[in-house]
Scaffold this motif. Sequence first.
Motif, PDB file in Angstrom:
ATOM      1  N   TYR A  20      -5.186 -42.054 -21.109  1.00  0.00           N
ATOM      2  CA  TYR A  20      -4.139 -41.039 -21.246  1.00  0.00           C
ATOM      3  C   TYR A  20      -4.511 -39.711 -20.616  1.00  0.00           C
ATOM      4  O   TYR A  20      -3.652 -38.903 -20.282  1.00  0.00           O
ATOM      5  CB  TYR A  20      -3.702 -40.853 -22.704  1.00  0.00           C
ATOM      6  CG  TYR A  20      -4.783 -40.550 -23.697  1.00  0.00           C
ATOM      7  CD1 TYR A  20      -5.235 -41.532 -24.572  1.00  0.00           C
ATOM      8  CD2 TYR A  20      -5.349 -39.292 -23.786  1.00  0.00           C
ATOM      9  CE1 TYR A  20      -6.219 -41.268 -25.496  1.00  0.00           C
ATOM     10  CE2 TYR A  20      -6.337 -39.029 -24.705  1.00  0.00           C
ATOM     11  CZ  TYR A  20      -6.765 -40.012 -25.559  1.00  0.00           C
ATOM     12  OH  TYR A  20      -7.745 -39.745 -26.478  1.00  0.00           O
ATOM     13  N   VAL A  72      -5.093 -27.576 -18.562  1.00  0.00           N
ATOM     14  CA  VAL A  72      -4.159 -28.100 -19.569  1.00  0.00           C
ATOM     15  C   VAL A  72      -4.561 -29.522 -19.957  1.00  0.00           C
ATOM     16  O   VAL A  72      -4.522 -29.894 -21.129  1.00  0.00           O
ATOM     17  CB  VAL A  72      -2.712 -28.086 -19.028  1.00  0.00           C
ATOM     18  CG1 VAL A  72      -1.746 -28.589 -20.084  1.00  0.00           C
ATOM     19  CG2 VAL A  72      -2.337 -26.688 -18.570  1.00  0.00           C
ATOM     20  N   LYS A  77      -5.212 -29.422 -23.733  1.00  0.00           N
ATOM     21  CA  LYS A  77      -4.094 -29.952 -24.506  1.00  0.00           C
ATOM     22  C   LYS A  77      -4.274 -31.441 -24.801  1.00  0.00           C
ATOM     23  O   LYS A  77      -4.042 -31.891 -25.913  1.00  0.00           O
ATOM     24  CB  LYS A  77      -2.780 -29.719 -23.749  1.00  0.00           C
ATOM     25  CG  LYS A  77      -1.573 -30.129 -24.591  1.00  0.00           C
ATOM     26  CD  LYS A  77      -0.255 -29.894 -23.882  1.00  0.00           C
ATOM     27  CE  LYS A  77       0.859 -30.563 -24.680  1.00  0.00           C
ATOM     28  NZ  LYS A  77       2.124 -30.601 -23.948  1.00  0.00           N
ATOM     29  N   HIS A  78      -4.697 -32.197 -23.800  1.00  0.00           N
ATOM     30  CA  HIS A  78      -4.722 -33.645 -23.997  1.00  0.00           C
ATOM     31  C   HIS A  78      -6.068 -34.180 -24.457  1.00  0.00           C
ATOM     32  O   HIS A  78      -6.127 -35.067 -25.290  1.00  0.00           O
ATOM     33  CB  HIS A  78      -4.275 -34.361 -22.723  1.00  0.00           C
ATOM     34  CG  HIS A  78      -2.807 -34.225 -22.486  1.00  0.00           C
ATOM     35  ND1 HIS A  78      -1.890 -35.119 -22.973  1.00  0.00           N
ATOM     36  CD2 HIS A  78      -2.084 -33.277 -21.849  1.00  0.00           C
ATOM     37  CE1 HIS A  78      -0.671 -34.735 -22.638  1.00  0.00           C
ATOM     38  NE2 HIS A  78      -0.762 -33.613 -21.948  1.00  0.00           N
ATOM     39  N   ARG A 100      -7.741 -32.058 -27.950  1.00  0.00           N
ATOM     40  CA  ARG A 100      -6.967 -32.404 -29.148  1.00  0.00           C
ATOM     41  C   ARG A 100      -7.447 -33.735 -29.750  1.00  0.00           C
ATOM     42  O   ARG A 100      -7.481 -33.907 -30.966  1.00  0.00           O
ATOM     43  CB  ARG A 100      -5.488 -32.488 -28.766  1.00  0.00           C
ATOM     44  CG  ARG A 100      -4.569 -32.995 -29.839  1.00  0.00           C
ATOM     45  CD  ARG A 100      -4.253 -31.912 -30.841  1.00  0.00           C
ATOM     46  NE  ARG A 100      -3.616 -32.476 -32.024  1.00  0.00           N
ATOM     47  CZ  ARG A 100      -2.312 -32.508 -32.224  1.00  0.00           C
ATOM     48  NH1 ARG A 100      -1.516 -31.981 -31.333  1.00  0.00           N
ATOM     49  NH2 ARG A 100      -1.816 -33.030 -33.319  1.00  0.00           N
ATOM     50  N   ASN A 101      -7.819 -34.673 -28.883  1.00  0.00           N
ATOM     51  CA  ASN A 101      -8.286 -35.967 -29.385  1.00  0.00           C
ATOM     52  C   ASN A 101      -9.771 -35.965 -29.717  1.00  0.00           C
ATOM     53  O   ASN A 101     -10.236 -36.762 -30.527  1.00  0.00           O
ATOM     54  CB  ASN A 101      -8.019 -37.054 -28.343  1.00  0.00           C
ATOM     55  CG  ASN A 101      -6.571 -37.484 -28.355  1.00  0.00           C
ATOM     56  OD1 ASN A 101      -6.155 -38.234 -29.223  1.00  0.00           O
ATOM     57  ND2 ASN A 101      -5.796 -36.983 -27.424  1.00  0.00           N
TER      58      ASN A 101
END
Lengths: 370, 327, 343
Positions: B225, B238, B242-243, B246-247
């Motif tokens: 992802y 970003v 963001k991706h 966050r995980n």
Amino acid sequence: MATDATQLPTSKAAATEDVGQIPQWQLMVRRFRRSKLSVSGLYVLIVLYVFMIFSDFLAPYDHNRLDSNYAWAPPSVIGFENGQLVTYKLKQTLDQVRFEWFYEPDLSAPLPIQFFVQGYEYRFLGIIPSRLHLFGVEEGYQINIIGADKDGKDVFSRLMKGSQVSLTLGFIGVIVSVIIGSIVGTASGYFAGAVDNFIQRLIELLRSFPDVPLFLALAAALPMGVPVEVRFFLITLIIALIGWTGLAREVRGKVMSYRASDYTAAAVAAGASHWHIITRHLIPNSLSHIIVVGTLAIPGAIGSETALSYLGLGILPPAVSWGVMLRDAQTIEAITSYPWMLIPVGVLIITVLSFYLLGDGVRDAVDPYA
Amino acid sequence: MLNYIARRLINMVVLLVVVSFVGFFIIQLPPGSILDVQLQRFRQMSGDISREQVRALEERYGVNDPFMTKYWKWISRSVQGDFGTSFETDQSVGDRIWGRLGFSVSLSTFALLFTWLVSIPIGVYSATHRYTVPDYIITFIQFVGLAIPGFLLALVLLIIATRLFNHQVGRLFSPEFIDAPWSFARVVDMAKHVWIAVLVLAMGATAGLTRIMRANLLDVLNMQYVQTARAKGLDEVVVIWKHAVRNAIQPLVMALGTLLPALIVGETLVAQVLSLPTIGPMYLSALRSQDMYLAGTILVILSALLLIGNLIGDLLLAWVDPRVRLD
Amino acid sequence: MTVHPSAASIASTDDVICVEDLKVSFYTDLGIVRALNGVSFNIPRGKVLGVVGESGCGKSITGLSIMQLVHGAGRTEGGRILFREFADRDPVDILTFGKNSSEMRAIRGNNISMIFQEPMSSLNPCYSVGNQIEEAILLHQTDDKLEAARRAIEILTKVGMPNPDRIAKSYPHELSGGMRQRAMIAMALSCNPTLLIADEPTTALDVTTEANILDLMRGLQSEIGTSIMFITHNMGVVAQMCDEVAVMYLGRVVERATVDDIFYDPKHPYTIALLQSIPRLGRSKGRLASIEGTVPDPYSRVEGCAFHLRCPAKIDGVCDVTVPEEIVVDAAKGHTVRCHLYS
């Protein structure tokens, strides 16, 4: 087009060897070697452990030998006179203002350093009785290559003696906890059901205790008047008792996933026994993981011993460990006036650091994708 | 959700009862009691004391009661909020603990904030610049941070602060503020004193979390992802923040629950060097002097903190990660 | 933007992408892997090009190179990738843009988008499906959040999602593999790209779902007119999806032809072997042909034609010495092959 390709930097190993043929462990060694930090950690540890094995031989004095003439004596000045290594007798004067002993080497009175001298008796490797020591000076004087403490005990001798506790206790504690953790974790993950449930409740209970306070409470409950060996053993047990739960959980997870895998199903279908499946499939597969977790746990265990001894709940004087030696370095006075008292702390930091680096390298080598 | 919390709380109460039992058992194991210490002090001060007096004291403190009786006395009172009287000082255990605990919790909270604010960006940098010189330097500093004993760093900072900035950093307040009422100046004074403690406390945890953050992010960066996010045309910044972050942050959120209690008890050594009035040194001295009610109570409170911390960690995780279901 | 003078050579034929002599290597712990050894092919506008080959032949790396998404140990070491957004525009060389440059980011997801093999892990588990589709629309198309949300639902409807409003609000773990791949297709098509790169989009799906997804893609392709680079190892899928085919072996395109020529008039021994290994109905007797030997270990370099180690028609002293040049077999249909048998 092949000509273009030849211009690329080619590593010889890659060009000549068939990588597919190299056994797994050699790949691990190769990956481990790539991490310079981890390799240097390993070398430092090898040196430290060699020193530990020969610690009694290397230490010139018994770790508790007092000599008020050498209270707070600084590291000995080493010189070279008449073709041999010498140190000097010390002039001890009292600084009337600060009320501290003040030392000055008497350069007119050299003390030859003797090698392979007879000294206090010890047992090499705990078996062979010996009185041989690497170096020393004339009886009645002392050589303190990294200074002396407030009672005139030789810091180097104490550092050597202390290594026998500090370098082994945490290590053995981790080995014991790894053994307990692997057995319990494997049982829990393999048999599942009631066994798993019971073990998980037990682990949950143990993990409900904050570890440091439990550690302190257990250490405080240890009997005081027992021989050093017994105390050593009990503290090892405490370290193992507190450490095994985390590993057991991880091993359980691994075992559960391997158990669900096709090759285990195949082994079951072929009629393999529990014992066979556990020893041939589950343990070898979890082994690398267990080794990694164990290696990474050692520095923490060494730290625990040190902290306990520092707080007066671990190894107790007259026995000595690096934690006991930390107590002498815990005042501003010690750090500012007698900075050599920090040398054992430095050695401790280097040891713990090396174990961390080693563990990190081992993990990357064994499981490059984790 | 509420159902889940209720179940967890009930489980927690059961665990605490067992913890209190086992803990109290361990704490009262060593032979002798606080009374021996007190009697000795008594004898030194006022000469002899009679057998009757000794017996009266023993009666009062319940020294010779069987274990179960002692435990029952302590636990039944504790439930009513009366934690008993400390042997050592004759003060109510509750009063003594709450003050110090409050300070411990706020100190640890500061340390935790510091840990997060520092370890996340450094971990991200280290992971995104893997195998570069800065990454190696960060890695090395982390390990040094893990390897240096906290009390030593505290001492060194103490010396630096005293020598260079010429101000006293041990303790909580300057002498003129010790009994002063709360004011802005008092808060500033406290901040001046505790920064070393916060820094020292946070050091080990920061080093550890940076390492975890780096490892997690490296894992996540291999995920498909992240590639999808790049394929959308998002800026790398970003994509990372963001991706990926966050995980990657989830284990840190889970660690939050255990870290706070760990910091609270981890300050024992540091607090001793810096003479801070926190719970750690108190627990230690209670253990040493066989003050079993005080030590037992602190142990149970710390367990409770740990369990509550775990619960908060799990709830936060469910909030951060939509995949986690609470049931 | 850089325009190459020689780019005029492709002006006559309208190709969206023209890859020329692309070379990519990976520098790993165990040595250098030369993933692409000079890959050349083109994708005509509005067509579907199938890229086929065994695993490890460099199909996926080719796709990722066009997106400039090869990362980590991979380095592009030569070649050009010319991209032409519209027929009347000059082509640009994608490789001249930095990986994270604004030019490259403006192309990614907008003009060229990509679908990956693993639908289970290609959506971010922390954000809702709608949110992730809107992200691309907000980036390239509009600043209006409501408009983006409306378009996201519109595209979800287009890819055949039942109840698109609900799907937009749900998280990836709540959807099945097929649904997730539909969501990925929706995301990829949300900005009406000129080229869609589909990297084995149906490999991880079961056969029924695969058929549905392929139908959907084919349908959308003819509706929107997007060119597709369809990466797969499945010749059956090629037959169903593609107009033209490029067969890859060890980092090179060994044969390039229309789908009919590949199936009925294959030239390269590798293509022939690949076709013989497909099971067919009604021909159940005998063993299925397999290609002799295995793909050589990626760290070593093979002299001459990379396939000579496994080739039944190998010419000693030729095939194991020189790399065959690209030979035009049929200029009208654009059938080319790299094999010494045809030189």
